[in-house]
Design an enzyme around this catalytic site. Sequence first.
Site, short mmCIF file in Angstrom:
data_model
loop_
_atom_site.label_atom_id
_atom_site.label_comp_id
_atom_site.label_asym_id
_atom_site.label_seq_id
_atom_site.Cartn_x
_atom_site.Cartn_y
_atom_site.Cartn_z
N GLU A 114 0.83 -1.24 -0.12
CA GLU A 114 -0.05 0.06 0.16
C GLU A 114 0.85 1.34 0.19
O GLU A 114 1.98 1.19 0.06
CB GLU A 114 -0.85 0.10 1.19
CG GLU A 114 -1.95 -1.22 1.47
CD GLU A 114 -3.01 -1.00 0.31
OE1 GLU A 114 -3.32 -0.13 -0.24
OE2 GLU A 114 -3.73 -2.30 0.34
N ASP A 139 -18.33 -9.89 -8.88
CA ASP A 139 -18.37 -9.25 -7.57
C ASP A 139 -17.54 -7.71 -7.84
O ASP A 139 -17.89 -6.65 -7.08
CB ASP A 139 -17.54 -9.88 -6.43
CG ASP A 139 -17.74 -9.40 -5.14
OD1 ASP A 139 -18.96 -9.00 -4.61
OD2 ASP A 139 -16.94 -9.13 -4.37
#
Length: 199
Positions: A114, A139
């Site tokens: 991240e 999804d």
Amino acid sequence: MAPLSITKKKILPIIFLVLALLLCLSFVLNNTQKKEVPLTQHDYSTAYQQKFIDEIVLEAQALQQQTNLFASITIAQAILESDWGRSDLAVDSHNLFGIKGSFNDQSSTLPTDEFENGERITIEASFKKYDTIQESMVDHIDFLNGGTYEAVKTSTDYKEAAYALQNGGYATDPHYAEKLIELIEQFKLNKYDQQRSLS
């Protein structure tokens, strides 16, 4: 005996010269064969990449008809997020899009990179686990139904859609949109996009 001795002296250098030439020729042939290996690896890589695209393109096109999300964007995201379907998350959990959380009470905990304050860090995160790749793709569309991603589906081209994904907060990577666009253009993924009628 003298003439015979002179003949031997003349022949020995010739023999050594021939042996030296044979050694040089052997060296050149070995190096030529070694240079062919990367070409084989490159061909294999290209075949592997096309195989992955072929596995998901029809579903991406079907989802585009339902939602107006460019098929090229769906394919590029799957490539980027799953490393062509080879990441641990893709192999073990059929999760092609790096979506966090749980799906039908199933999840996998894995390390992920991240960006925080411009720096890359590695954290442990819980990711959705699916039974099939198709579940992952459907999804993914449901995930993009959130308000922050509305501009993705109303965009007029894949470049606009890529920046809409980044601006909506899909990934913390500041170069996320550029990477998607680069993949689309390198592999000509926009040829899979369907005609869209925005309403």
